[in-house]
Scaffold this motif. Structure first.
Motif, PDB file in Angstrom:
ATOM      1  N   TYR A  49       2.432  -8.781 -10.809  1.00 55.46           N
ATOM      2  CA  TYR A  49       1.830  -8.462  -8.961  1.00 55.46           C
ATOM      3  C   TYR A  49       0.744  -7.002  -9.447  1.00 55.46           C
ATOM      4  CZ  TYR A  49       6.276  -4.899  -9.645  1.00 55.46           C
ATOM      5  OH  TYR A  49       6.852  -4.117  -9.421  1.00 55.46           O
ATOM      6  N   ALA A  50       0.829  -6.858  -7.473  1.00 55.40           N
ATOM      7  CA  ALA A  50      -0.152  -5.852  -7.349  1.00 55.40           C
ATOM      8  C   ALA A  50       0.198  -5.404  -5.775  1.00 55.40           C
ATOM      9  CB  ALA A  50      -1.160  -5.612  -6.951  1.00 55.40           C
ATOM     10  N   ASP A  51      -0.055  -4.648  -5.501  1.00 56.79           N
ATOM     11  CA  ASP A  51       0.168  -3.488  -3.937  1.00 56.79           C
ATOM     12  C   ASP A  51      -0.864  -3.803  -3.470  1.00 56.79           C
ATOM     13  OD1 ASP A  51       0.577  -2.911  -1.898  1.00 56.79           O
ATOM     14  OD2 ASP A  51       2.476  -1.463  -2.248  1.00 56.79           O
ATOM     15  N   ASP A  52      -1.589  -4.699  -2.128  1.00 57.18           N
ATOM     16  CA  ASP A  52      -2.354  -4.350  -2.222  1.00 57.18           C
ATOM     17  C   ASP A  52      -3.037  -3.301  -0.679  1.00 57.18           C
ATOM     18  OD1 ASP A  52      -2.055  -6.025  -0.248  1.00 57.18           O
ATOM     19  OD2 ASP A  52      -3.388  -6.914   0.757  1.00 57.18           O
ATOM     20  N   LYS A  54      -1.635  -3.781   2.156  1.00 56.17           N
ATOM     21  CA  LYS A  54       0.028  -4.570   2.811  1.00 56.17           C
ATOM     22  C   LYS A  54       0.880  -5.312   2.349  1.00 56.17           C
ATOM     23  CE  LYS A  54      -3.628  -4.050   6.622  1.00 56.17           C
ATOM     24  NZ  LYS A  54      -4.674  -4.661   7.427  1.00 56.17           N
ATOM     25  N   ASN A  55       0.666  -5.896   1.047  1.00 54.40           N
ATOM     26  CA  ASN A  55       1.040  -7.085   1.115  1.00 54.40           C
ATOM     27  C   ASN A  55       1.356  -6.977  -0.667  1.00 54.40           C
ATOM     28  OD1 ASN A  55       0.831  -8.771   3.447  1.00 54.40           O
ATOM     29  ND2 ASN A  55      -1.222  -8.643   2.565  1.00 54.40           N
ATOM     30  N   TYR A  56       2.108  -7.351  -1.398  1.00 48.92           N
ATOM     31  CA  TYR A  56       2.912  -7.615  -2.361  1.00 48.92           C
ATOM     32  C   TYR A  56       2.162  -8.656  -2.617  1.00 48.92           C
ATOM     33  CZ  TYR A  56       6.821  -4.301  -2.275  1.00 48.92           C
ATOM     34  OH  TYR A  56       7.526  -3.383  -1.922  1.00 48.92           O
ATOM     35  N   VAL A  57       1.255  -8.608  -3.664  1.00 45.24           N
ATOM     36  CA  VAL A  57       0.151  -9.872  -4.260  1.00 45.24           C
ATOM     37  C   VAL A  57       0.439  -9.913  -5.652  1.00 45.24           C
ATOM     38  CG1 VAL A  57      -1.989 -10.599  -4.597  1.00 45.24           C
ATOM     39  CG2 VAL A  57      -1.481  -8.722  -3.200  1.00 45.24           C
ATOM     40  N   ILE A  58       1.556 -11.405  -5.624  1.00 50.64           N
ATOM     41  CA  ILE A  58       1.796 -11.876  -6.493  1.00 50.64           C
ATOM     42  C   ILE A  58       0.964 -12.854  -7.648  1.00 50.64           C
ATOM     43  CG2 ILE A  58       3.856 -13.258  -7.510  1.00 50.64           C
ATOM     44  CD1 ILE A  58       5.286 -12.367  -5.095  1.00 50.64           C
ATOM     45  N   ASN A  59       0.147 -13.204  -8.873  1.00 51.85           N
ATOM     46  CA  ASN A  59      -0.431 -14.249  -9.493  1.00 51.85           C
ATOM     47  C   ASN A  59       0.642 -14.381 -10.391  1.00 51.85           C
ATOM     48  OD1 ASN A  59      -1.671 -14.701 -11.935  1.00 51.85           O
ATOM     49  ND2 ASN A  59      -3.655 -14.364 -10.266  1.00 51.85           N
ATOM     50  N   THR A  60       0.685 -15.658 -10.037  1.00 51.33           N
ATOM     51  CA  THR A  60       1.907 -16.311 -11.343  1.00 51.33           C
ATOM     52  C   THR A  60       0.723 -16.896 -12.632  1.00 51.33           C
ATOM     53  OG1 THR A  60       0.701 -18.706 -10.547  1.00 51.33           O
ATOM     54  CG2 THR A  60       2.292 -17.795  -9.860  1.00 51.33           C
ATOM     55  N   GLY A  61       0.112 -16.133 -13.230  1.00 52.54           N
ATOM     56  CA  GLY A  61      -0.667 -16.639 -14.148  1.00 52.54           C
ATOM     57  C   GLY A  61      -1.730 -18.076 -14.662  1.00 52.54           C
ATOM     58  N   ALA A  62      -1.299 -19.045 -13.745  1.00 47.95           N
ATOM     59  CA  ALA A  62      -1.386 -20.291 -13.374  1.00 47.95           C
ATOM     60  C   ALA A  62      -2.500 -20.697 -13.024  1.00 47.95           C
ATOM     61  CB  ALA A  62      -0.830 -21.377 -13.243  1.00 47.95           C
ATOM     62  N   ASP A  63      -2.386 -21.145 -11.341  1.00 42.08           N
ATOM     63  CA  ASP A  63      -3.478 -22.060 -10.529  1.00 42.08           C
ATOM     64  C   ASP A  63      -3.616 -21.014  -9.394  1.00 42.08           C
ATOM     65  OD1 ASP A  63      -5.229 -22.959 -12.507  1.00 42.08           O
ATOM     66  OD2 ASP A  63      -4.147 -24.458 -12.994  1.00 42.08           O
ATOM     67  N   LEU A  64      -1.842 -20.065  -8.931  1.00 36.09           N
ATOM     68  CA  LEU A  64      -1.152 -19.499  -7.638  1.00 36.09           C
ATOM     69  C   LEU A  64      -1.788 -18.108  -7.057  1.00 36.09           C
ATOM     70  CD1 LEU A  64       0.089 -20.202  -5.020  1.00 36.09           C
ATOM     71  CD2 LEU A  64       2.308 -21.085  -6.089  1.00 36.09           C
ATOM     72  N   SER A 111       9.821 -12.932 -16.928  1.00 32.75           N
ATOM     73  CA  SER A 111       9.043 -13.616 -17.097  1.00 32.75           C
ATOM     74  C   SER A 111       9.226 -14.298 -15.625  1.00 32.75           C
ATOM     75  CB  SER A 111       8.743 -15.205 -18.347  1.00 32.75           C
ATOM     76  OG  SER A 111      10.376 -15.551 -17.942  1.00 32.75           O
ATOM     77  N   THR A 112       9.891 -13.721 -14.724  1.00 30.61           N
ATOM     78  CA  THR A 112       9.837 -13.947 -13.054  1.00 30.61           C
ATOM     79  C   THR A 112       9.486 -12.392 -12.457  1.00 30.61           C
ATOM     80  OG1 THR A 112      12.161 -15.720 -13.541  1.00 30.61           O
ATOM     81  CG2 THR A 112      11.819 -14.384 -11.533  1.00 30.61           C
ATOM     82  N   ILE A 113       9.159 -12.914 -11.260  1.00 23.61           N
ATOM     83  CA  ILE A 113       8.915 -11.763 -10.171  1.00 23.61           C
ATOM     84  C   ILE A 113       9.823 -12.207  -9.534  1.00 23.61           C
ATOM     85  CG2 ILE A 113       7.185 -11.152  -8.645  1.00 23.61           C
ATOM     86  CD1 ILE A 113       5.172 -10.846 -11.095  1.00 23.61           C
ATOM     87  N   LEU A 114      10.224 -11.317  -8.554  1.00 26.07           N
ATOM     88  CA  LEU A 114      11.287 -11.238  -7.337  1.00 26.07           C
ATOM     89  C   LEU A 114      11.158 -10.623  -5.633  1.00 26.07           C
ATOM     90  CD1 LEU A 114      13.626 -13.188  -6.860  1.00 26.07           C
ATOM     91  CD2 LEU A 114      15.677 -11.050  -6.791  1.00 26.07           C
ATOM     92  N   VAL A 115      10.407 -11.039  -5.364  1.00 29.68           N
ATOM     93  CA  VAL A 115      10.642 -10.683  -3.804  1.00 29.68           C
ATOM     94  C   VAL A 115      12.409 -10.637  -2.917  1.00 29.68           C
ATOM     95  CG1 VAL A 115       9.630  -9.763  -1.466  1.00 29.68           C
ATOM     96  CG2 VAL A 115       8.306 -10.508  -3.806  1.00 29.68           C
ATOM     97  N   LYS A 116      12.297  -9.573  -2.334  1.00 29.34           N
ATOM     98  CA  LYS A 116      13.316  -9.888  -1.733  1.00 29.34           C
ATOM     99  C   LYS A 116      13.147  -8.964  -0.585  1.00 29.34           C
ATOM    100  CE  LYS A 116      18.522  -7.691  -1.818  1.00 29.34           C
ATOM    101  NZ  LYS A 116      19.061  -7.049  -1.926  1.00 29.34           N
ATOM    102  N   VAL A 117      13.926  -9.941   0.662  1.00 29.24           N
ATOM    103  CA  VAL A 117      13.198  -9.437   2.129  1.00 29.24           C
ATOM    104  C   VAL A 117      14.941  -9.488   2.796  1.00 29.24           C
ATOM    105  CG1 VAL A 117      12.739 -10.201   4.224  1.00 29.24           C
ATOM    106  CG2 VAL A 117      11.448 -11.120   1.767  1.00 29.24           C
ATOM    107  N   VAL A 118      15.578  -8.230   3.421  1.00 31.50           N
ATOM    108  CA  VAL A 118      16.305  -8.130   4.267  1.00 31.50           C
ATOM    109  C   VAL A 118      16.463  -7.866   5.312  1.00 31.50           C
ATOM    110  CG1 VAL A 118      19.289  -6.912   4.389  1.00 31.50           C
ATOM    111  CG2 VAL A 118      17.624  -6.995   2.112  1.00 31.50           C
ATOM    112  N   HIS A 119      16.542  -8.699   6.214  1.00 28.87           N
ATOM    113  CA  HIS A 119      16.571  -8.296   7.587  1.00 28.87           C
ATOM    114  C   HIS A 119      18.150  -9.104   8.208  1.00 28.87           C
ATOM    115  CE1 HIS A 119      15.192  -8.062  11.430  1.00 28.87           C
ATOM    116  NE2 HIS A 119      15.392  -9.429  12.039  1.00 28.87           N
ATOM    117  N   GLY A 120      18.665  -8.043   8.748  1.00 31.47           N
ATOM    118  CA  GLY A 120      19.954  -7.463   9.523  1.00 31.47           C
ATOM    119  C   GLY A 120      21.266  -7.490   7.868  1.00 31.47           C
TER     120      GLY A 120
END
Length: 564
Positions: A49-52, A54-64, A111-120
């Motif tokens: 993953y990378a940080d541009d 504004k966003n976390y940019v996640i490459n699955t190492g496949a086609d996504l 082998s897993t990247i996890l994004v956590k989003v917390v809102h209230g």
């Protein structure tokens, strides 16, 4: 495990340097070079993953390659095989209609990247696994501070071909109900509600073309509401764009109280050439052992779950599928009984005591309490079905007792069309026992459309000499509608209004409610004394609520019979 939280304004990373998730230390690289590589070809970069900025940019190492916003947790980009699929009308993919400002963080564990989003009180997760073209998602809703629970993937217009009942063209079609039901120039109708599928009927939903398939693989819905027969919007498609949904709680036509807690995983899957998603992703098959160490709030591993196994069900009608459901305030599950033995098994259940309900078709015919323990199997001996209304002897019967309007006029059409659709048979017309077919009896009756339906029938002298019970099975009602029955000169009382959802049902592809049976004791004095004369049963929808046309008070029929 490496963790990266969205930077505060005082500590935001420079746009020319950021961290690629590659272990605890990370690797410092040039932002421009890596982002260009990620966007141009998913396969050109390794998993990470990378940080541009504004966003976390996640490459699955496949086609996504996917992007998740630092600010609100929206998914802002979905690039599969170099093609962008995400977005229409400037909208991103997100929980609900977008959470707004949220705390967003990212971690990599093996082998897993996890994004956590917390809102209230709501927490949402995205996960990407090395070498897979899948986005795994979970949503943990702790209370009713959000009115619904859904994830919607926004898809660019024109990406996939679609002419199904949940697709319309706003440039040619016209709205005929509530802003979400459309009529085409040829008189057929379309709506996002017209999936025609119950939850138990599908493992995935989506679209395909010659290049790709894009699918939402549903979760097990253990924290959803409505049971195995619930119908909800699954996708929509129009000239402006498309939406692909996982609906976990939706206020329309709900028959149960909302459940809270962690729901998932549900999976957004991309496939080459429009192939179906792997069956290994289906809720009944998925291996989630890799999730156990990710620290998801509310996650219960397989070891903390139990199973119910039933030896069999006796007294079944071989013409029907029997579904066994389990429900309490915290969770719901279901499984289909073996067609030969009636045996069943339901695994992966949270510990607790459940109401077990056996359904013939969609009609509850047996209930019992069942307790599930962590790591254990609760075994049940053969159970006898004793509450099937079809077992009662009847002088005549219209339809079958199965909890649905199946077999009645227009029933097949109305899970994927509006009642005004040009393909619908005329709603009026009376019924004669012994000569009319069930297919000529309307599946729905409305106060303002086809009220006062007449049923003609004859009785023998012996039958006419006695009182009889009239039963009318309803799968749901709309706007408090219920049936007042009259036979010749006799008229019944007005039944109390059944407890049903207070939202639209009959016009948005759903007949499902709280199945009820209205019973009427008809005295012998009501019948014709001459066996050669027809008795006339009149069915009248009554309600204290007003409405017009197909939004007037109405009912959906299951079966009607006169007991011997």
């Amino acid at each position: 495990m490496a963790e990266h939280k969205s930077p505060s304004p005082l500590r935001r990373l420079g746009r020319r340097r950021f961290i690629v998730g590659a272990g605890a230390a990370g690797i410092a690289v040039s932002a421009g070079a890596v982002i260009e590589g990620l966007a141009s070809s998913a396969g050109a970069a390794t998993f990470g993953y990378a940080d541009d900025g504004k966003n976390y940019v996640i490459n699955t190492g496949a086609d996504l390659v996917l992007k998740v916003s630092h600010v609100n947790g929206d998914m802002t980009s979905l690039v599969y095989k170099g093609k962008e699929y995400q977005g229409y009308n400037g909208q991103n993919s997100h929980v609900e209609s977008g959470l707004g400002a949220s705390t967003v963080s990212i971690t990599q564990t093996g082998s897993t990247i996890l994004v956590k989003v917390v809102h209230g009180t709501l927490t949402h997760y995205y996960a990407a696994r090395s070498g897979e073209n899948n986005v795994y998602m979970w949503t943990n809703k702790a209370d009713a501070s959000f009115t619904a629970t859904r994830y919607i993937v926004r898809v660019k217009p024109g990406t996939f071909p679609n002419a199904d009942p949940d697709a319309w063209d706003s440039t040619t079609d016209k709205i005929i109900e509530a802003g979400d039901v459309w009529s085409k120039p040829d008189g057929s109708t379309r709506s996002k509600h017209y999936s025609g599928l119950r939850v138990m009927d599908y493992d995935y939903i989506g679209w395909k073309n010659s290049a790709a398939g894009m699918w939402m693989v549903r979760s097990n819905h253990e924290k959803a509401s409505g049971g195995p027969f619930y119908r909800s919007l699954l996708r929509h498609y129009n000239d402006g764009g498309a939406g692909l949904y996982e609906i976990l709680h939706y206020g329309e036509n709900q028959t149960e109280a909302e459940r809270f807690g962690l729901q998932g995983p549900y999976v957004l899957a991309f496939t080459p050439g429009g192939a179906a998603p792997s069956a290994k992703l289906y809720a009944r098959n998925i291996d989630t052992s890799w999730v156990d160490g990710l620290g998801l709030k509310g996650w219960t591993a397989k070891s903390g779950r139990g199973r119910v196994a039933g030896v069999g069900l006796s007294g079944r009608d071989g013409a029907y599928t029997y579904t066994v459901g389990f429900a309490n305030a915290d969770a719901q599950y279901w499984t289909v009984a073996n067609a030969t033995t009636g045996g069943f098994s339901c695994a992966g259940m949270l510990p607790g005591t459940y109401t077990m309900t056996v359904y013939k078709g969609e009609l509850a015919v047996h209930t019992a309490a069942v307790t599930v323990t962590a790591g254990g199997t609760t075994t049940l001996h053969t159970m006898a079905i004793a509450n099937d209304p079809a077992a009662a002897g009847a002088i005549w019967r219209i339809g079958d007792w199965n909890g649905t309007p199946a077999g009645f006029k227009n029933a097949e059409l109305l899970t994927r069309a509006h009642p005004s659709d040009k393909r619908a048979a005329v709603w009026t017309g009376d019924y004669t026992v012994g000569s009319s077919s069930a297919g000529s009896f309307p599946c729905y009756l409305w106060k303002d459309v086809n009220n006062g339906l007449l049923v003609y029938f004859k009785l023998t002298a012996a039958q006419a000499a006695a009182a009889h019970t009239l039963r009318i099975g309803l799968t749901t009602n709309f706007a408090g509608g219920r049936i007042q029955a009259s036979v010749n000169d006799w008229t019944s009382r007005i039944p109390a209004a059944p407890t049903e959802p207070n939202t639209r049902t009959l016009t948005v592809g759903s007949y499902r409610g709280n199945n009820v049976t209205l019973t009427y004791s008809v005295p012998a004095s009501a019948w014709q004394s001459d066996p050669g004369q027809y008795n006339v049963l009149k069915l009248t929808v009554v309600s204290g609520t007003s409405g017009s046309a197909y939004l007037s008070p109405g009912v959906s029929f299951d079966a009607i019979d006169l007991l011997a």
